[in-house]
Design a protein around this motif. Sequence first.
Motif, PDB file in Angstrom:
ATOM      1  N   GLY A 144       0.793  -1.219   0.000  1.00 45.55           N
ATOM      2  CA  GLY A 144       0.000   0.000   0.000  1.00 45.55           C
ATOM      3  C   GLY A 144       0.826   1.270   0.000  1.00 45.55           C
ATOM      4  O   GLY A 144       0.316   2.349  -0.284  1.00 45.55           O
ATOM      5  N   GLN A 145       2.114   1.136   0.298  1.00 43.54           N
ATOM      6  CA  GLN A 145       2.982   2.311   0.345  1.00 43.54           C
ATOM      7  C   GLN A 145       3.081   2.986  -1.019  1.00 43.54           C
ATOM      8  O   GLN A 145       3.149   2.329  -2.046  1.00 43.54           O
ATOM      9  N   LYS A 146       3.082   4.297  -1.014  1.00 42.30           N
ATOM     10  CA  LYS A 146       3.177   5.027  -2.259  1.00 42.30           C
ATOM     11  C   LYS A 146       4.624   5.089  -2.733  1.00 42.30           C
ATOM     12  O   LYS A 146       5.538   5.261  -1.927  1.00 42.30           O
ATOM     13  N   LEU A 147       4.807   4.944  -4.023  1.00 44.57           N
ATOM     14  CA  LEU A 147       6.160   4.932  -4.570  1.00 44.57           C
ATOM     15  C   LEU A 147       6.351   6.153  -5.462  1.00 44.57           C
ATOM     16  O   LEU A 147       6.035   6.128  -6.650  1.00 44.57           O
ATOM     17  N   ALA A 148       6.870   7.224  -4.895  1.00 48.35           N
ATOM     18  CA  ALA A 148       7.090   8.452  -5.659  1.00 48.35           C
ATOM     19  C   ALA A 148       8.358   8.312  -6.498  1.00 48.35           C
ATOM     20  O   ALA A 148       9.421   7.993  -5.968  1.00 48.35           O
ATOM     21  N   GLU A 149       8.193   8.573  -7.784  1.00 49.67           N
ATOM     22  CA  GLU A 149       9.309   8.356  -8.701  1.00 49.67           C
ATOM     23  C   GLU A 149      10.548   9.162  -8.323  1.00 49.67           C
ATOM     24  O   GLU A 149      11.654   8.627  -8.250  1.00 49.67           O
ATOM     25  N   ALA A 150      10.344  10.436  -8.055  1.00 47.56           N
ATOM     26  CA  ALA A 150      11.481  11.312  -7.770  1.00 47.56           C
ATOM     27  C   ALA A 150      12.234  10.849  -6.526  1.00 47.56           C
ATOM     28  O   ALA A 150      13.464  10.841  -6.500  1.00 47.56           O
ATOM     29  N   GLU A 175       1.891   2.351  -6.359  1.00 43.77           N
ATOM     30  CA  GLU A 175       1.965   1.944  -4.955  1.00 43.77           C
ATOM     31  C   GLU A 175       2.265   0.453  -4.909  1.00 43.77           C
ATOM     32  O   GLU A 175       2.055  -0.274  -5.884  1.00 43.77           O
ATOM     33  N   VAL A 176       2.804   0.025  -3.774  1.00 48.72           N
ATOM     34  CA  VAL A 176       3.076  -1.395  -3.594  1.00 48.72           C
ATOM     35  C   VAL A 176       1.737  -2.130  -3.529  1.00 48.72           C
ATOM     36  O   VAL A 176       0.877  -1.763  -2.729  1.00 48.72           O
ATOM     37  N   THR A 177       1.566  -3.129  -4.378  1.00 51.43           N
ATOM     38  CA  THR A 177       0.305  -3.855  -4.414  1.00 51.43           C
ATOM     39  C   THR A 177      -0.013  -4.414  -3.031  1.00 51.43           C
ATOM     40  O   THR A 177       0.826  -5.083  -2.428  1.00 51.43           O
ATOM     41  N   PRO A 178      -1.202  -4.116  -2.513  1.00 55.61           N
ATOM     42  CA  PRO A 178      -1.580  -4.636  -1.199  1.00 55.61           C
ATOM     43  C   PRO A 178      -1.723  -6.152  -1.231  1.00 55.61           C
ATOM     44  O   PRO A 178      -1.924  -6.751  -2.292  1.00 55.61           O
ATOM     45  N   LEU A 179      -1.614  -6.751  -0.083  1.00 53.15           N
ATOM     46  CA  LEU A 179      -1.781  -8.202   0.027  1.00 53.15           C
ATOM     47  C   LEU A 179      -3.194  -8.517   0.485  1.00 53.15           C
ATOM     48  O   LEU A 179      -3.802  -7.743   1.217  1.00 53.15           O
ATOM     49  N   SER A 180      -3.705  -9.653   0.041  1.00 55.48           N
ATOM     50  CA  SER A 180      -5.005 -10.096   0.543  1.00 55.48           C
ATOM     51  C   SER A 180      -5.105 -11.607   0.432  1.00 55.48           C
ATOM     52  O   SER A 180      -4.534 -12.219  -0.464  1.00 55.48           O
ATOM     53  N   LYS A 181      -5.834 -12.175   1.360  1.00 54.83           N
ATOM     54  CA  LYS A 181      -6.041 -13.625   1.344  1.00 54.83           C
ATOM     55  C   LYS A 181      -6.658 -14.061   0.025  1.00 54.83           C
ATOM     56  O   LYS A 181      -6.291 -15.076  -0.541  1.00 54.83           O
ATOM     57  N   GLY A 182      -7.634 -13.274  -0.439  1.00 50.43           N
ATOM     58  CA  GLY A 182      -8.322 -13.634  -1.673  1.00 50.43           C
ATOM     59  C   GLY A 182      -7.363 -13.728  -2.835  1.00 50.43           C
ATOM     60  O   GLY A 182      -7.399 -14.690  -3.606  1.00 50.43           O
ATOM     61  N   THR A 183      -6.490 -12.719  -2.968  1.00 49.23           N
ATOM     62  CA  THR A 183      -5.521 -12.738  -4.049  1.00 49.23           C
ATOM     63  C   THR A 183      -4.588 -13.934  -3.908  1.00 49.23           C
ATOM     64  O   THR A 183      -4.274 -14.612  -4.893  1.00 49.23           O
ATOM     65  N   MET A 184      -4.173 -14.186  -2.690  1.00 43.59           N
ATOM     66  CA  MET A 184      -3.270 -15.315  -2.474  1.00 43.59           C
ATOM     67  C   MET A 184      -3.923 -16.616  -2.910  1.00 43.59           C
ATOM     68  O   MET A 184      -3.322 -17.427  -3.622  1.00 43.59           O
ATOM     69  N   ALA A 185      -5.167 -16.820  -2.501  1.00 44.57           N
ATOM     70  CA  ALA A 185      -5.870 -18.035  -2.893  1.00 44.57           C
ATOM     71  C   ALA A 185      -5.962 -18.117  -4.413  1.00 44.57           C
ATOM     72  O   ALA A 185      -5.720 -19.178  -5.008  1.00 44.57           O
ATOM     73  N   GLY A 186      -6.275 -16.981  -5.047  1.00 39.65           N
ATOM     74  CA  GLY A 186      -6.357 -16.945  -6.504  1.00 39.65           C
ATOM     75  C   GLY A 186      -5.041 -17.332  -7.142  1.00 39.65           C
ATOM     76  O   GLY A 186      -5.012 -18.103  -8.110  1.00 39.65           O
ATOM     77  N   LEU A 187      -3.965 -16.799  -6.627  1.00 35.30           N
ATOM     78  CA  LEU A 187      -2.648 -17.115  -7.169  1.00 35.30           C
ATOM     79  C   LEU A 187      -2.345 -18.607  -7.029  1.00 35.30           C
ATOM     80  O   LEU A 187      -1.837 -19.241  -7.967  1.00 35.30           O
ATOM     81  N   PHE A 188      -2.663 -19.156  -5.886  1.00 36.57           N
ATOM     82  CA  PHE A 188      -2.367 -20.576  -5.671  1.00 36.57           C
ATOM     83  C   PHE A 188      -3.229 -21.469  -6.545  1.00 36.57           C
ATOM     84  O   PHE A 188      -2.778 -22.514  -7.021  1.00 36.57           O
ATOM     85  N   GLU A 189      -4.466 -21.075  -6.763  1.00 36.42           N
ATOM     86  CA  GLU A 189      -5.322 -21.869  -7.652  1.00 36.42           C
ATOM     87  C   GLU A 189      -4.737 -21.895  -9.059  1.00 36.42           C
ATOM     88  O   GLU A 189      -4.694 -22.942  -9.715  1.00 36.42           O
ATOM     89  N   CYS A 190      -4.295 -20.729  -9.513  1.00 31.50           N
ATOM     90  CA  CYS A 190      -3.669 -20.676 -10.841  1.00 31.50           C
ATOM     91  C   CYS A 190      -2.394 -21.501 -10.851  1.00 31.50           C
ATOM     92  O   CYS A 190      -2.112 -22.241 -11.802  1.00 31.50           O
ATOM     93  N   ARG A 191      -1.624 -21.366  -9.782  1.00 36.41           N
ATOM     94  CA  ARG A 191      -0.378 -22.125  -9.703  1.00 36.41           C
ATOM     95  C   ARG A 191      -0.670 -23.622  -9.758  1.00 36.41           C
ATOM     96  O   ARG A 191       0.024 -24.378 -10.458  1.00 36.41           O
ATOM     97  N   ALA A 192      -1.696 -24.049  -9.045  1.00 42.26           N
ATOM     98  CA  ALA A 192      -2.042 -25.471  -9.038  1.00 42.26           C
ATOM     99  C   ALA A 192      -2.405 -25.942 -10.441  1.00 42.26           C
ATOM    100  O   ALA A 192      -1.942 -26.997 -10.900  1.00 42.26           O
ATOM    101  N   ALA A 193      -3.207 -25.150 -11.130  1.00 42.19           N
ATOM    102  CA  ALA A 193      -3.628 -25.531 -12.476  1.00 42.19           C
ATOM    103  C   ALA A 193      -2.428 -25.603 -13.422  1.00 42.19           C
ATOM    104  O   ALA A 193      -2.265 -26.574 -14.170  1.00 42.19           O
TER     105      ALA A 193
END
Lengths: 220, 220
Positions: free
Chosen positions: B32-38, B73-91
């Motif tokens: 969630g942290q903002k990443l200012a280019e400068a 910004e740094v992509t936030p983490l979430s359980k839902g996203t993690m589960a989605g990633l693992f499902e894709c990884r499994a497939a």
Amino acid sequence: MQTGLEPKKRNLYEQVYLSIKNAIVNGEFLPGQKLAEAKIADQLETSRTPVREALRRLEREGLVTFIPSQGAEVTPLSKGTMAGLFECRAALEGLAARKAVAHISKEELSGIEESLLLASHFLEMGDLKKVIEKNTYFHDVIILSSKNPPLQQMMEQIRTQILRYRRINSKIGFRSYFLAEHKEIFQAIVNRDADKAEELMKNHVLSDLNHLLTGLSFLD
Amino acid sequence: MQTGLEPKKRNLYEQVYLSIKNAIVNGEFLPGQKLAEAKIADQLETSRTPVREALRRLEREGLVTFIPSQGAEVTPLSKGTMAGLFECRAALEGLAARKAVAHISKEELSGIEESLLLASHFLEMGDLKKVIEKNTYFHDVIILSSKNPPLQQMMEQIRTQILRYRRINSKIGFRSYFLAEHKEIFQAIVNRDADKAEELMKNHVLSDLNHLLTGLSFLD
DNA sequence: ATTTTTATAACTGTATACAATCCGTCATGT
DNA sequence: ACATGACGGATTGTATACAGTTATAAAAAT
């Protein structure tokens, strides 16, 4: 660059991105062709910066390949890559069908049902454009109803890449039985049979691959 | 920017990319942290241009999210996203195991066999770092031996994203039976049983997901 | 004639300047 | 006190200038 006469557009880089993407998918930029930033910037009447960003994004989607210190080129096509893409698509869209069984809404289901009827109708009428449109819609809904954002994102990338292979042999009509397959998949989802939905979707995609492969004998 | 004293580096943007990536995966840049280019450009003693390119590439890998006209910004983490990633990884990794049955070489097979023995050894010795290393190697080889470049590319993206979720609860030891599962998968490949290899790999990945989920009760 | 060398042109990689946009703050008015 | 709006600072989006690299082709040497 804004002349002041045209309507003001924000997201210049988005425009540039879409222009190049279309040019590649439609075959105006040929596979292997070198993409010089300055030249494209001139053509689109903008500067190199948005073009660079657009090219990087296209690299992300596999349409453009960067060679260090030599710039970008249109990613070449190959049967092997196409097969790889379809295998991934089969695995992921199979997963999508499985998840859809659990997560699809009433509205999404009736949306599919209607699109299947319309597709039958347009098929009889011989309106292939509309048939393809409904075909795409079918897959759209299932992917969306998987409620899995990473999956959706990956499928979007895969589908744009696959589009290039479809375009180069648009001569091939589609398989007559694809609609029957869609109906079967739909039924499996309605029946909440996740295993069957996944299996049918996988076979559907791989059958699509085989069909396409027959028309691409000149590749590789 | 080159001071002339440091060894000459080409691909400045590559350096920048790696710096930011490590900072994100290791949690120095928080979700969630903002990443200012400068600001980043200053820190790394370079200009905004390479930073922008690096951020775009990180967006591609899902580590960074762009908000139009507001930057990255740094992509936030979430359980839902993690589960989605693992499902894709499994497939996808299931698919990889299936393809490996057909395409894996003698050398790759003996490489896996050796790594399994070493993993057992290091496990007894309590050298967890080495165990994880061999664990990773096992998956590396199978993904490579699938001989499917699009699959490999997608798996790389998925794995770096998943790494972030592993890091935030590194407290959790690994499951004691993961090694036994690896051995089973290996046997299925040796026996040329594609269905079994795929099925085992899928379950292996999903079991990994469940294990990780238990340690992430604070997320979401 | 063929190869090697060298010079030039074209292009990418990087830095920086400028413009447009967004965000917060403070003042003004109700 | 609270809403509204104008101003200022900060940051992104875009253009351009400059440096470094690669490719091309002409000239020189064998």
